[in-house]
Scaffold this motif. Sequence first.
Motif: not given
Length: 431
Positions: A74-79
Amino acid sequence: MRRRILTLTAALALLVTGCTAGGNAPEDGVVRLRFQSLAWQKESVDANRRLVKEWNATHPDVQIDYVQGSWDSVHDQLLTSFEGGEAPDIIHDASDDLADFAYGGDLADLRPLLPERLRADIPARSWETTTFGEGIYGVPFLQEPRVIIANRKILETSGVRLPTPAEPWTWTEFRQITQDLTRTMGSGRYAVAWPLKEPVSVSLNLGLSAGGQLFHREADGRVAIRFTEADAVVPGTIHDQVVTDRTAPRTTLGSGGSDTLPGFFAGKYAMVPLGFAYRQQIAQQAPKGFEWTVLPAPAGDDGLTQGVSPQTLSIAEDSPYKKEAAAFLDFFLRPENMVRLARGDWMLPTGTTALADPSLHTTRDGWATGAAVAERLRPAPAQSVRGYPEWKDKVATPAFQEYYSGAIDGAELRRRLVTDGNRVLARYQRK
């Protein structure tokens, strides 16, 4: 708050097509919002989808499109989605992942959007987990204390005192009990198994019970890392159980919680400290006749206090339909719906009204133990610290892993967390 600079071509395209990252009201007049959920257990996914379906059935002018996300990425995807202007309108995440997005202007300040009912029902300590600077950038709605899942038969036959929320074990007592249990269990068996594939949150959040804080905000607003004797209590206990006492195996240190369950069911481990939600897997997977119980985590000078990073719901700053998104959150997080979400995820709601629901206070499956601990949950130590994800991945995770395995000593753990850690945080705090 920063705004992305669109190229002339992109800006013209938006004007011509009327498209935005969060969808828009097309010719049929229906507002369509994307809701990215991270629910993954079947009961939780079902609860989320049912609530979306109920909303859509009664709000024909504002329709929610359910999008399945993943905690793993989720973190990289949101970035990527924020940078590309393609973020979902409504974002499911955890509070300890929000700081950089909040300070970076990617998330909407919810203060002017949320109804007073919702603001008042969730305690201030929970709102602290999603407050960055002056703004609120997420609604904390589900929380998960850490508990000890124990083999009831092994503990009862050993004669050790079973802890309760009113009379928990101390960390010193816990270490002694694991020594006694391991001696009675026999060769190749251990009193406790620590699944520490993600060691940082476990170490910091349980460390609050002993008065550990690690991150300290100075008068100028900057954060500094200091490793005190209180911070060493929980890591020291785990290290000694693995390295000195050998009451916990090294082999589980790199494991996730689910990986320890076969050994737990087989009687190889008497206890496994886990997040509260793991009870679902245990209830579903335990062999017939296996008796298990839920115990509170040990207490330190600050009692049963634990750090927690609640699951959150946020609204993208770039969403053109923030009011509609907030209205959906109000519906989604009504007390009765919050109970449905909590039971679906086998977690606890943050809302005071929902937490009082009788179904969350039964002894069956340990619900009452978790509910009793809920009032002692506090914001995780690194909740509002910019640069925490990098510190966790590059400094703290390898340092804790090596310490727990015996590869480095406490002095080296302190040096890495403090010296290397402050060097990382400094890059995020330059003015």
